[in-house]
Design an enzyme around this catalytic site. Structure first.
Site, PDB file in Angstrom:
ATOM      1  N   ASP A 109       0.754  -1.361   0.193  1.00 37.12           N
ATOM      2  CA  ASP A 109      -0.185  -0.277   0.285  1.00 37.12           C
ATOM      3  C   ASP A 109       1.108   0.846   0.099  1.00 37.12           C
ATOM      4  OD1 ASP A 109       0.908  -0.423   2.152  1.00 37.12           O
ATOM      5  OD2 ASP A 109      -0.247   0.067   3.513  1.00 37.12           O
ATOM      6  N   GLU A 145      12.005  -3.238  12.832  1.00 38.48           N
ATOM      7  CA  GLU A 145      13.115  -3.012  12.167  1.00 38.48           C
ATOM      8  C   GLU A 145      14.451  -2.388  12.713  1.00 38.48           C
ATOM      9  OE1 GLU A 145      10.306  -1.268  11.984  1.00 38.48           O
ATOM     10  OE2 GLU A 145       9.172  -1.050   9.806  1.00 38.48           O
TER      11      GLU A 145
HETATM   12  O1  UDP Z   1      -2.985  -8.828   8.054  1.00 37.34           O
HETATM   13  C1  UDP Z   1      -2.497  -8.281   7.451  1.00 37.34           C
HETATM   14  C2  UDP Z   1      -1.735  -6.929   7.362  1.00 37.34           C
HETATM   15  C3  UDP Z   1      -1.170  -6.662   6.144  1.00 37.34           C
HETATM   16  N1  UDP Z   1       0.054  -7.579   5.944  1.00 37.34           N
HETATM   17  C4  UDP Z   1       0.505  -6.779   4.967  1.00 37.34           C
HETATM   18  O2  UDP Z   1       1.650  -6.502   5.384  1.00 37.34           O
HETATM   19  C5  UDP Z   1       2.251  -4.816   5.162  1.00 37.34           C
HETATM   20  C6  UDP Z   1       1.733  -4.695   6.083  1.00 37.34           C
HETATM   21  O3  UDP Z   1       0.913  -4.257   5.902  1.00 37.34           O
HETATM   22  P1  UDP Z   1      -0.191  -2.918   6.378  1.00 37.34           P
HETATM   23  O4  UDP Z   1       0.397  -1.932   5.697  1.00 37.34           O
HETATM   24  O5  UDP Z   1      -1.459  -2.873   7.409  1.00 37.34           O
HETATM   25  O6  UDP Z   1       0.706  -1.947   7.488  1.00 37.34           O
HETATM   26  P2  UDP Z   1       1.173  -0.542   8.327  1.00 37.34           P
HETATM   27  O7  UDP Z   1       1.758   0.257   6.381  1.00 37.34           O
HETATM   28  O8  UDP Z   1       0.426   0.368   9.185  1.00 37.34           O
HETATM   29  O9  UDP Z   1       3.012  -0.582   9.109  1.00 37.34           O
HETATM   30  C7  UDP Z   1       1.535  -5.129   3.531  1.00 37.34           C
HETATM   31  O10 UDP Z   1       2.270  -5.152   2.529  1.00 37.34           O
HETATM   32  C8  UDP Z   1      -0.074  -5.747   4.318  1.00 37.34           C
HETATM   33  O11 UDP Z   1      -0.256  -6.102   3.551  1.00 37.34           O
HETATM   34  C9  UDP Z   1      -0.439  -8.402   5.537  1.00 37.34           C
HETATM   35  O12 UDP Z   1      -0.025  -9.673   4.909  1.00 37.34           O
HETATM   36  N2  UDP Z   1      -1.167  -9.159   6.681  1.00 37.34           N
HETATM   37 MN    MN Z   2       0.715   0.009   4.595  1.00 38.31          MN
END
Ligand code: UDP
Ligand code: MN
Ligand code: UDP
Ligand code: MN
Lengths: 242, 242
Positions: A112, A198
Site C-alpha cells: 500500500d 525494523e
Molecule cells: O493481516 C495482515 C496485515 C497486513 N499485511 C501486509 O503487511 C504489510 C504491512 O501492513 P500494513 O500496510 O497494513 O501496515 P502498516 O503500513 O501500518 O505498517 C502490507 O504489505 C500488508 O499487505 C498482511 O500480509 N496481513
Molecule cells: Mn502500509
C-alpha cells in the site's frame, strides 16, 4: 537484481493496490518480485495478477497465526503486520540463492505504500545497508536519518515516534545487500516490541555509523507510507473480480 | 492521443498521488496529461514533478471559488469537487485543438484513483463514448453498466447510489471522443445536483443506448475509486519536499 518482498492479504482494495505496485515495478529494470500472500493457499486473484504483470515473480504464501491476526476493531499498531510473510521470503532467499552466485539487494515493499521509481535506482548503490527518508509516517510529514555534517554519516533520526530506537527507520526506508541476508539468520519476530521490527532486524547486520545515506544525502523523499481508506462495501456485483 | 484531465489540490499526500499517477501514465503510449491545480498560481511542487515525469503535459490552474471549498469537517459529498479544474481543461482543449486537425479521446482522471493501464487500451476503441465498470464506488465493490443480453447495449446500471440516474457512471467510468467535446459547449456546473455531474455532462452528448460498453463487455474492472487516508502530520521536517 532487486528482490522486492511484498506481503499482501485479502481485502477489497487488494487488487487495486497490487495493480499499482506491479505497474510501478514494470518501470524498474532487474527486479524480482517476491509476493507473499497472507493466506492458507495461493489465491487466483493474486495468481492471475502476477501472470498478467509481465514481471519476474516468486509467489509464496504464509498465513499469519490466529493469535496475531488483526481484529476488525483493533488499531493497526496492536499487531505485528507482515512478519510471517517477510520471514517466508527470507527463507525462500536463503534456500534458493547462494552467496557467491547471486548478487542483489533486498527491499521490503508493502503493497500500500507509494514508490517513486527513483528509490530503486538508489538501491543499486547499496554496499551493505542503504537508508533514505520516508514520507508520511510516524506523525511527521517524513522520517529521515540525520547526517553528521562533517562525516556525512548517520548520527541520529528525525522521527515523530521513538526517535531513540537504535534504527528509527521504517520498513520502506532501507535496503540490504543480499549477501548479508544470506550469511545471517536474521528474521522478524512476534516477540519484538511493537514498532521495533525494523530496528531489531537492522541490528543483526550493522552499526548506525555504517549505514549508507542515499537519496541525495537523505534530502529527497522517494517513498511514502500511504494508506488506502477502507471503502464502504454493502454489496458485491456477482461474477466481477474487483 | 488520450487527453487525461487531472484536477489536483494541495494536501500532504498530493506528491505521492501525483507520483503514482504519473508513473502509471509512463506506461501509456500517446497520452497528453492535462494537470489542473486547484490553486491561485501554479506550484513548484507540481511543476517539478511534471518536469521530471517525462510526459507530455499541459499544466493549468483554476481555483475552486470559496463558496464551494470543502471545509475540514464537511463530508466530501457536500461539495462538487474538481468542477472548476475540469472546466478549465475543457476550455483549454477547445482553445487549442481543432476538430479536423486533432484526434483523440478525453478522460477525466482523478489524482487518487487506481488505474490499470489496460483501461487506456480500451479507450483506443471509443467512437463516441466508451463505458466500463469502476471498482469500489457508491457503496458496492463495483458500479457497472448492465448490458441487454440480446443487443449487447447498455440498458441500465448497477450502482449502490441512485442507479436510476440517466447515466449512473462515475467520472472514471467513461471516455469521450475529442470531436464531441470540441463541437459542444458542455461543461460541469455547481448548479447540478450533488452526484449528478457525470450524468448531466454525458446527457449533452449521447443517449444511453449509444454508449459503447468496453472492458470485455463490462466484465473487467480496470479502474478503482480508491481514496487515500489523510495521514496524521503533527510536524514537518524543514527543507524536505514531501
Ligand atoms: O493481516 C495482515 C496485515 C497486513 N499485511 C501486509 O503487511 C504489510 C504491512 O501492513 P500494513 O500496510 O497494513 O501496515 P502498516 O503500513 O501500518 O505498517 C502490507 O504489505 C500488508 O499487505 C498482511 O500480509 N496481513
Ligand atoms: Mn502500509
Ligand atoms: O478541493 C478540491 C478537492 C478535490 N480536487 C480534485 O478533484 C478530484 C476529485 O476529488 P476527490 O478525489 O476528493 O473526490 P471523490 O473521489 O470523492 O469524487 C481529484 O483529482 C482531486 O485532487 C480538487 O482539485 N480540489
Ligand atoms: Mn477520488
Amino acid at each position: 537484481t532487486i528482490y522486492a518482498v511484498t506481503p499482501t492479504y485479502w481485502r477489497h482494495v487488494q487488487k487495486a493496490e497490487l495493480t499499482r505496485i506491479s505497474q510501478t515495478l514494470r518501470l524498474v529494470p532487474n527486479v524480482h518480485w517476491i509476493v507473499v500472500e497472507d493466506s492458507e493457499t495461493k489465491t487466483d486473484l493474486v495468481r492471475n495478477l502476477i501472470a498478467e504483470s509481465g514481471l519476474v515473480v516468486t509467489h509464496l504464501h504464509a498465513k499469519t497465526p490466529p493469535f496475531e491476526q488483526l481484529k476488525d476493531k483493533d488499531p493497526r499498531w496492536k499487531r505485528h503486520r507482515g512478519v510471517e510473510q517477510r520471514n517466508a521470503a527470507l527463507k525462500w532467499l536463503r534456500s534458493n540463492l547462494q552467496v557467491n552466485k547471486n548478487n542483489g539487494i533486498v527491499y521490503f515493499m508493502d503493497d500500500d505504500n507509494t514508490y517513486n521509481v527513483k528509490v530503486f535506482e538508489e538501491m543499486a548503490k547499496v554496499k551493505k545497508v542503504g537508508v533514505w527518508p520516508v514520507g508520511l509516517v510516524g506523525g511527521l510529514n517524513a522520517e529521515t536519518p540525520i547526517l553528521d555534517e562533517k562525516s556525512g554519516k548517520v548520527k541520529g533520526y528525525k522521527s515523530g515516534w521513538k526517535a531513540d530506537r537504535p534504527f528509527a527507520i521504517d520498513m520502506a526506508g532501507f535496503a540490504i545487500n543480499l549477501d548479508l541476508i544470506l550469511k545471517s539468520e536474521a528474521s522478524f519476530s512476534y516477540k519484538m516490541e511493537k514498532g521495533y521490527q525494523e530496528s531489531e532486524f537492522l541490528s543483526y547486520f550493522i552499526k548506525k555509523e555504517e549505514l549508507e545515506p542515499l537519496a541525495d544525502n537523505c534530502t529527497k523523499v522517494y517513498v511514502w507510507h500511504t494508506r488506502t481508506e477502507k471503502p464502504v462495501v454493502n454489496g458485491v456485483v456477482p461474477g466481477l473480480e474487483v
